[in-house]
Design an enzyme around this catalytic site. Structure first.
Site, PDB file in Angstrom:
ATOM      1  N   CYS A  77      18.701 -28.726  37.449  1.00  0.00           N
ATOM      2  CA  CYS A  77      18.776 -28.657  35.849  1.00  0.00           C
ATOM      3  C   CYS A  77      19.988 -27.928  35.225  1.00  0.00           C
ATOM      4  O   CYS A  77      20.083 -26.864  35.883  1.00  0.00           O
ATOM      5  CB  CYS A  77      17.279 -27.859  35.621  1.00  0.00           C
ATOM      6  SG  CYS A  77      17.129 -27.877  33.711  1.00  0.00           S
ATOM      7  N   CYS A 125      21.864 -17.405  18.444  1.00  0.00           N
ATOM      8  CA  CYS A 125      21.693 -18.908  18.462  1.00  0.00           C
ATOM      9  C   CYS A 125      20.582 -19.004  19.796  1.00  0.00           C
ATOM     10  O   CYS A 125      20.567 -18.163  20.668  1.00  0.00           O
ATOM     11  CB  CYS A 125      23.206 -19.276  19.322  1.00  0.00           C
ATOM     12  SG  CYS A 125      22.736 -21.241  19.731  1.00  0.00           S
ATOM     13  N   CYS A 135      20.172 -26.026  29.940  1.00  0.00           N
ATOM     14  CA  CYS A 135      20.645 -25.015  29.136  1.00  0.00           C
ATOM     15  C   CYS A 135      22.111 -24.910  28.802  1.00  0.00           C
ATOM     16  O   CYS A 135      22.733 -24.798  27.765  1.00  0.00           O
ATOM     17  CB  CYS A 135      20.330 -23.604  29.566  1.00  0.00           C
ATOM     18  SG  CYS A 135      20.781 -23.463  31.317  1.00  0.00           S
ATOM     19  N   CYS A 142      30.306 -17.754  22.713  1.00  0.00           N
ATOM     20  CA  CYS A 142      28.897 -17.781  22.624  1.00  0.00           C
ATOM     21  C   CYS A 142      28.350 -17.305  21.016  1.00  0.00           C
ATOM     22  O   CYS A 142      29.080 -16.538  20.405  1.00  0.00           O
ATOM     23  CB  CYS A 142      28.198 -16.634  23.434  1.00  0.00           C
ATOM     24  SG  CYS A 142      26.610 -16.394  23.026  1.00  0.00           S
ATOM     25  N   CYS A 197      20.303 -22.598  24.091  1.00  0.00           N
ATOM     26  CA  CYS A 197      20.225 -22.457  25.701  1.00  0.00           C
ATOM     27  C   CYS A 197      18.839 -22.105  25.840  1.00  0.00           C
ATOM     28  O   CYS A 197      18.454 -22.654  27.127  1.00  0.00           O
ATOM     29  CB  CYS A 197      21.317 -21.395  26.075  1.00  0.00           C
ATOM     30  SG  CYS A 197      21.211 -19.902  25.769  1.00  0.00           S
ATOM     31  N   CYS A 200      24.486 -25.973  25.032  1.00  0.00           N
ATOM     32  CA  CYS A 200      25.390 -25.022  24.266  1.00  0.00           C
ATOM     33  C   CYS A 200      26.173 -25.469  23.215  1.00  0.00           C
ATOM     34  O   CYS A 200      27.267 -26.302  23.501  1.00  0.00           O
ATOM     35  CB  CYS A 200      25.946 -24.012  25.240  1.00  0.00           C
ATOM     36  SG  CYS A 200      27.113 -22.854  24.464  1.00  0.00           S
ATOM     37  N   ASP A 259      17.341  -2.160  26.058  1.00  0.00           N
ATOM     38  CA  ASP A 259      18.568  -2.787  25.773  1.00  0.00           C
ATOM     39  C   ASP A 259      19.442  -1.502  24.685  1.00  0.00           C
ATOM     40  O   ASP A 259      20.325  -1.987  24.055  1.00  0.00           O
ATOM     41  CB  ASP A 259      18.306  -3.816  24.696  1.00  0.00           C
ATOM     42  CG  ASP A 259      19.472  -4.899  24.402  1.00  0.00           C
ATOM     43  OD1 ASP A 259      20.344  -4.697  25.262  1.00  0.00           O
ATOM     44  OD2 ASP A 259      19.790  -5.544  23.498  1.00  0.00           O
ATOM     45  N   CYS A 290       9.741 -15.105  42.705  1.00  0.00           N
ATOM     46  CA  CYS A 290      10.877 -14.891  42.843  1.00  0.00           C
ATOM     47  C   CYS A 290      11.838 -16.093  43.451  1.00  0.00           C
ATOM     48  O   CYS A 290      11.379 -16.957  43.440  1.00  0.00           O
ATOM     49  CB  CYS A 290      10.880 -13.897  44.227  1.00  0.00           C
ATOM     50  SG  CYS A 290      10.159 -14.649  45.626  1.00  0.00           S
TER      51      CYS A 290
END
Length: 350
Positions: free
Chosen positions: A147, A197, A150, A170, A200, A154, A86, A140
């Site tokens: 669904c 947060c 998530c 966000c 989600c 939020c 990251d 995969c």
């Protein structure tokens, strides 16, 4: 987040970042919590810190492991390597999906059958022409189906559509990346979330099937699981650095963090926290002072807040903080507080 638009060719392909790369080894580390982190949002006098930031900084934990693997790879098979956690223009989630670690869910994060939505990702780039693994059939593809848990979870409606995230709404972006005052129309929805947060991620049904056992070195520190807002509001720079030493939170800096704390105090509904916010009206940071004004307007009776404004607003020199005072005084006016203005209604009471 202007850096996202910088040199897009680096994100289009791993070779845009390193032309010599021939293969990418993707790895994931479980950081799933033992309990649902959303429970922390109900404790309004306490701070909700994102699960990933409650322990040691994941960069510092994972990167040495990637380097150890990379050294082994070079010693065993030769070639050259680069490791990323990251920290560069690496599209970790699509690469992880291609490697069979999981799939990108509707919340845009990677979802794994084994670990749910709780995975840190790391990458080893190598010049070795390693044969690609074929993703296992049960990993995969997209297993989200119909669904939308998530998306519905939020607090700020940051998903304009499945698989699309509007970072400007966000809470993770607003409390971590955003450098200025948090937009007023989003402050109430932030609640007591002072850093990131998890809503989600925590809502993902695949978490129910995830393997238990968070990586030990990423375990939450007790003092960061639900710290008191009043204590956090008192942090100066030295105390902030000491409390969040070796965590991801330290990178946001004291001023932005205390800004978040004051928004949470304003959302607490607890007038006993007004003193903690009032102490920040003389803070050296305009960002902190402005957030303190907003918090106090929501905790104090209108008359008391007006008296406070008389003592502080006139001497304020920062234009953004002055704007906060003006907006707060408008909010605390009788009409905004829902009181009936008989004369404005054109009624003659004799």
């Amino acid at each position: 987040m202007d850096w996202l638009a910088d040199r897009p060719e680096r994100r289009a392909s791993p070779r845009g970042l390193w032309p010599e790369v021939r293969a990418v080894v993707m790895l994931g580390v479980n950081y799933g919590p033992a309990d649902d982190p959303r429970a922390a949002t109900a404790r309004r006098d306490r701070a909700a810190v994102s699960v990933y930031a409650q322990g040691d900084d994941y960069h510092e934990v994972i990167k040495p492991r990637l380097k150890a693997l990379a050294r082994w790879l070079v010693a065993t098979a030769g070639g050259d390597v680069k490791v990323f956690v990251d920290t560069a223009a690496v599209m970790e989630k699509p690469l992880a999906a291609a490697a069979g670690l999981g799939w990108q869910g509707k919340h845009t994060n990677l979802v794994s059958r084994d670990f749910g939505s709780w995975l840190f990702l790391g990458a080893v780039f190598t010049t070795l022409p390693l044969p690609p693994d074929m993703p296992a059939a049960d990993h995969c593809g997209d297993h989200c189906g119909s669904c939308r848990a998530c998306l519905d979870a939020c607090p700020t409606a940051a998903f304009p559509a499945p698989y699309r995230l509007d970072a400007r709404r966000c809470i993770s972006y607003l409390t971590i990346e955003h450098k200025g005052p948090i937009p007023r129309d989003l402050r109430l929805a932030i609640g007591n979330r002072v850093y990131g947060c998890d809503d989600c991620l925590a809502a993902c049904p695949w978490n129910k099937f995830a393997k238990a056992g968070r990586d030990a070195k990423l375990a939450a520190r007790q003092e960061l699981t639900a710290p008191a807002l009043a204590d956090l509001a008192e942090l100066d720079d030295a105390a902030f650095r000491a409390l969040f030493r070796k965590t991801a939170v330290k990178r946001v800096g004291r001023d932005r963090f205390v800004r978040n704390v004051l928004v949470a105090i304003g959302n607490s509904g607890d007038p006993h926290l007004a003193g903690a916010a009032a102490a920040r009206l003389a803070d050296a940071s305009p960002l902190v002072r402005g957030a303190a004004v907003w918090a106090l307007a929501r905790l104090m009776p209108a008359a008391d807040f007006s008296n406070l404004a008389d003592r502080h607003a006139a001497g304020e020199t920062d234009p953004q903080v002055r704007e906060e005072w003006a907006a707060a005084l408008l909010f605390t006016s009788p009409r905004s507080r829902g009181e009936v203005d008989i004369h404005a209604a054109g009624m003659d009471i004799g």
